[in-house]
Design a protein around this motif. Structure first.
Motif, PDB file in Angstrom:
ATOM      1  N   ASN A  67       0.806  -1.218   0.000  1.00  0.00           N
ATOM      2  CA  ASN A  67       0.000   0.000   0.000  1.00  0.00           C
ATOM      3  C   ASN A  67       0.844   1.276   0.000  1.00  0.00           C
ATOM      4  OD1 ASN A  67      -1.289   1.829   2.574  1.00  0.00           O
ATOM      5  ND2 ASN A  67      -2.510   1.706   0.715  1.00  0.00           N
ATOM      6  N   ASP A  68       1.784   1.399   0.926  1.00  0.00           N
ATOM      7  CA  ASP A  68       2.587   2.629   1.023  1.00  0.00           C
ATOM      8  C   ASP A  68       3.455   2.848  -0.214  1.00  0.00           C
ATOM      9  OD1 ASP A  68       1.561   3.264   3.544  1.00  0.00           O
ATOM     10  OD2 ASP A  68       3.129   2.126   4.584  1.00  0.00           O
ATOM     11  N   VAL A  69       4.056   1.780  -0.709  1.00  0.00           N
ATOM     12  CA  VAL A  69       4.934   1.871  -1.881  1.00  0.00           C
ATOM     13  C   VAL A  69       4.128   2.280  -3.117  1.00  0.00           C
ATOM     14  CG1 VAL A  69       6.418   0.538  -3.443  1.00  0.00           C
ATOM     15  CG2 VAL A  69       6.595   0.212  -0.971  1.00  0.00           C
ATOM     16  N   VAL A  70       2.975   1.658  -3.295  1.00  0.00           N
ATOM     17  CA  VAL A  70       2.134   1.958  -4.463  1.00  0.00           C
ATOM     18  C   VAL A  70       1.618   3.390  -4.389  1.00  0.00           C
ATOM     19  CG1 VAL A  70      -0.049   1.384  -5.603  1.00  0.00           C
ATOM     20  CG2 VAL A  70       1.514  -0.431  -4.924  1.00  0.00           C
ATOM     21  N   ARG A  71       1.171   3.817  -3.211  1.00  0.00           N
ATOM     22  CA  ARG A  71       0.671   5.189  -3.044  1.00  0.00           C
ATOM     23  C   ARG A  71       1.728   6.198  -3.475  1.00  0.00           C
ATOM     24  NH1 ARG A  71       0.689   5.974   2.309  1.00  0.00           N
ATOM     25  NH2 ARG A  71      -1.145   4.677   2.611  1.00  0.00           N
ATOM     26  N   GLU A  72       2.957   5.992  -3.008  1.00  0.00           N
ATOM     27  CA  GLU A  72       4.047   6.908  -3.352  1.00  0.00           C
ATOM     28  C   GLU A  72       4.370   6.861  -4.843  1.00  0.00           C
ATOM     29  OE1 GLU A  72       8.731   7.636  -2.272  1.00  0.00           O
ATOM     30  OE2 GLU A  72       7.444   6.694  -0.770  1.00  0.00           O
ATOM     31  N   ARG A  73       4.446   5.650  -5.395  1.00  0.00           N
ATOM     32  CA  ARG A  73       4.772   5.485  -6.821  1.00  0.00           C
ATOM     33  C   ARG A  73       3.742   6.164  -7.715  1.00  0.00           C
ATOM     34  NH1 ARG A  73       3.264   1.227 -10.385  1.00  0.00           N
ATOM     35  NH2 ARG A  73       2.464   0.137  -8.586  1.00  0.00           N
ATOM     36  N   LEU A  74       2.467   6.134  -7.305  1.00  0.00           N
ATOM     37  CA  LEU A  74       1.393   6.693  -8.125  1.00  0.00           C
ATOM     38  C   LEU A  74       1.159   8.182  -7.886  1.00  0.00           C
ATOM     39  CD1 LEU A  74      -1.096   3.704  -7.908  1.00  0.00           C
ATOM     40  CD2 LEU A  74       0.397   4.319  -9.821  1.00  0.00           C
ATOM     41  N   GLY A  75       1.891   8.774  -6.935  1.00  0.00           N
ATOM     42  CA  GLY A  75       1.825  10.217  -6.740  1.00  0.00           C
ATOM     43  C   GLY A  75       0.736  10.709  -5.807  1.00  0.00           C
ATOM     44  N   MET A  76       0.111   9.813  -5.045  1.00  0.00           N
ATOM     45  CA  MET A  76      -0.880  10.252  -4.070  1.00  0.00           C
ATOM     46  C   MET A  76      -0.130  10.806  -2.854  1.00  0.00           C
ATOM     47  SD  MET A  76      -4.080  10.663  -3.163  1.00  0.00           S
ATOM     48  CE  MET A  76      -5.026   9.767  -4.381  1.00  0.00           C
ATOM     49  N   PRO A  77      -0.383  12.059  -2.482  1.00  0.00           N
ATOM     50  CA  PRO A  77       0.334  12.640  -1.342  1.00  0.00           C
ATOM     51  C   PRO A  77       0.127  11.829  -0.056  1.00  0.00           C
ATOM     52  CG  PRO A  77      -0.814  14.344  -2.582  1.00  0.00           C
ATOM     53  CD  PRO A  77      -1.277  13.016  -3.129  1.00  0.00           C
ATOM     54  N   ARG A  78       1.197  11.641   0.681  1.00  0.00           N
ATOM     55  CA  ARG A  78       1.161  10.871   1.929  1.00  0.00           C
ATOM     56  C   ARG A  78       0.125  11.438   2.905  1.00  0.00           C
ATOM     57  NH1 ARG A  78       4.293   7.248   4.652  1.00  0.00           N
ATOM     58  NH2 ARG A  78       5.835   7.185   3.002  1.00  0.00           N
ATOM     59  N   LYS A  79       0.002  12.772   2.955  1.00  0.00           N
ATOM     60  CA  LYS A  79      -0.945  13.396   3.897  1.00  0.00           C
ATOM     61  C   LYS A  79      -2.396  13.021   3.588  1.00  0.00           C
ATOM     62  CE  LYS A  79      -1.464  17.696   1.327  1.00  0.00           C
ATOM     63  NZ  LYS A  79      -1.290  19.127   1.300  1.00  0.00           N
ATOM     64  N   LEU A  80      -2.670  12.519   2.386  1.00  0.00           N
ATOM     65  CA  LEU A  80      -4.018  12.101   2.010  1.00  0.00           C
ATOM     66  C   LEU A  80      -4.177  10.586   2.102  1.00  0.00           C
ATOM     67  CD1 LEU A  80      -4.613  14.436  -1.068  1.00  0.00           C
ATOM     68  CD2 LEU A  80      -5.237  14.814   1.332  1.00  0.00           C
ATOM     69  N   GLY A  81      -3.213   9.928   2.749  1.00  0.00           N
ATOM     70  CA  GLY A  81      -3.180   8.476   2.813  1.00  0.00           C
ATOM     71  C   GLY A  81      -4.213   7.858   3.730  1.00  0.00           C
ATOM     72  N   SER A  82      -4.372   6.557   3.530  1.00  0.00           N
ATOM     73  CA  SER A  82      -5.271   5.750   4.348  1.00  0.00           C
ATOM     74  C   SER A  82      -4.700   4.338   4.417  1.00  0.00           C
ATOM     75  CB  SER A  82      -6.676   5.762   3.744  1.00  0.00           C
ATOM     76  OG  SER A  82      -7.593   5.086   4.590  1.00  0.00           O
ATOM     77  N   CYS A  83      -5.537   3.367   4.693  1.00  0.00           N
ATOM     78  CA  CYS A  83      -5.069   1.998   4.916  1.00  0.00           C
ATOM     79  C   CYS A  83      -5.023   1.147   3.652  1.00  0.00           C
ATOM     80  CB  CYS A  83      -5.947   1.317   5.965  1.00  0.00           C
ATOM     81  SG  CYS A  83      -7.708   1.347   5.580  1.00  0.00           S
ATOM     82  N   HIS A  84      -5.552   1.630   2.546  1.00  0.00           N
ATOM     83  CA  HIS A  84      -5.447   0.884   1.288  1.00  0.00           C
ATOM     84  C   HIS A  84      -5.430   1.854   0.116  1.00  0.00           C
ATOM     85  CE1 HIS A  84      -9.821   1.022   2.258  1.00  0.00           C
ATOM     86  NE2 HIS A  84      -9.882   1.431   1.007  1.00  0.00           N
ATOM     87  N   THR A  85      -4.829   1.401  -0.970  1.00  0.00           N
ATOM     88  CA  THR A  85      -4.694   2.182  -2.196  1.00  0.00           C
ATOM     89  C   THR A  85      -5.194   1.309  -3.341  1.00  0.00           C
ATOM     90  OG1 THR A  85      -2.734   3.274  -1.294  1.00  0.00           O
ATOM     91  CG2 THR A  85      -3.058   3.420  -3.687  1.00  0.00           C
ATOM     92  N   ALA A  86      -5.895   1.932  -4.281  1.00  0.00           N
ATOM     93  CA  ALA A  86      -6.423   1.179  -5.421  1.00  0.00           C
ATOM     94  C   ALA A  86      -6.194   1.972  -6.701  1.00  0.00           C
ATOM     95  CB  ALA A  86      -7.914   0.908  -5.231  1.00  0.00           C
ATOM     96  N   VAL A  87      -6.280   1.261  -7.808  1.00  0.00           N
ATOM     97  CA  VAL A  87      -6.215   1.875  -9.129  1.00  0.00           C
ATOM     98  C   VAL A  87      -7.403   1.380  -9.938  1.00  0.00           C
ATOM     99  CG1 VAL A  87      -4.895   2.040 -11.280  1.00  0.00           C
ATOM    100  CG2 VAL A  87      -3.700   2.053  -9.095  1.00  0.00           C
ATOM    101  N   VAL A  88      -8.077   2.326 -10.585  1.00  0.00           N
ATOM    102  CA  VAL A  88      -9.203   1.992 -11.459  1.00  0.00           C
ATOM    103  C   VAL A  88      -9.261   3.023 -12.580  1.00  0.00           C
ATOM    104  CG1 VAL A  88     -10.854   3.253  -9.987  1.00  0.00           C
ATOM    105  CG2 VAL A  88     -11.696   1.535 -11.584  1.00  0.00           C
TER     106      VAL A  88
END
Length: 157
Positions: A67-88
């Motif tokens: 989750n953390d690695v994918v969020r960073e790779r896809l450019g979602m700011p860490r401050k907007l993070g949560s417990c899961h990341t998805a792509v659609v």
């Protein structure tokens, strides 16, 4: 070959072409839009959010780590993070975003990174189990721009 026969043949060929081109769209619609999720393997609320997406017609592939690695790779700011990341559909979905907001995003197609529900607000999809006894905290779904800024896309009060 008469002109009338040629015209009828052309119309039939055009109709057949349209039907053949429509088949992949009909097939995709009947099997749901694909979503890929990265989450912690021990997180129950993530599992509940995935179930929410599936009930709403999405076809979900789950990755139990990253989750953390994918969020960073896809450019979602860490401050907007949560417990899961998805792509659609080329968009990043971060956290407990309702399925209807994802469908709206895919329909409107704004120039953006995607949507985020930062944190884990009680009452959002996946955070709405019986343990919360019907509690619903207010929260916002944010539209995240490519420069990392965000604005309210949908509010829940």
């Amino acid at each position: 070959m008469s002109t009338q026969f040629k015209t009828q043949l052309q119309r039939r060929m055009l109709l057949a072409s349209v039907l053949i081109l429509a088949l992949p769209c009909a097939h995709a619609a009947s099997h749901g839009t694909s979503v890929e999720v990265w989450k912690d393997p021990n997180c129950g609320c993530c599992k509940d959010w995935v179930a929410h997406l599936e009930k709403s017609g999405f076809k979900v592939k789950v990755n139990q780590t990253g989750n953390d690695v994918v969020r960073e790779r896809l450019g979602m700011p860490r401050k907007l993070g949560s417990c899961h990341t998805a792509v659609v559909g080329g968009y990043v979905i971060e956290g407990h975003v309702p399925a209807n907001d994802i469908k709206r995003l895919l329909k409107e197609k704004p120039a953006a990174i995607g949507l985020s529900v930062p944190g884990m607000p009680v009452g959002s999809p996946g955070m709405d189990g019986s343990i919360y006894a019907g509690r619903k905290d207010p929260y916002d779904v944010l539209l995240v721009s490519k420069d990392g800024s965000s604005r309210v896309y949908q509010g829940y009060r």
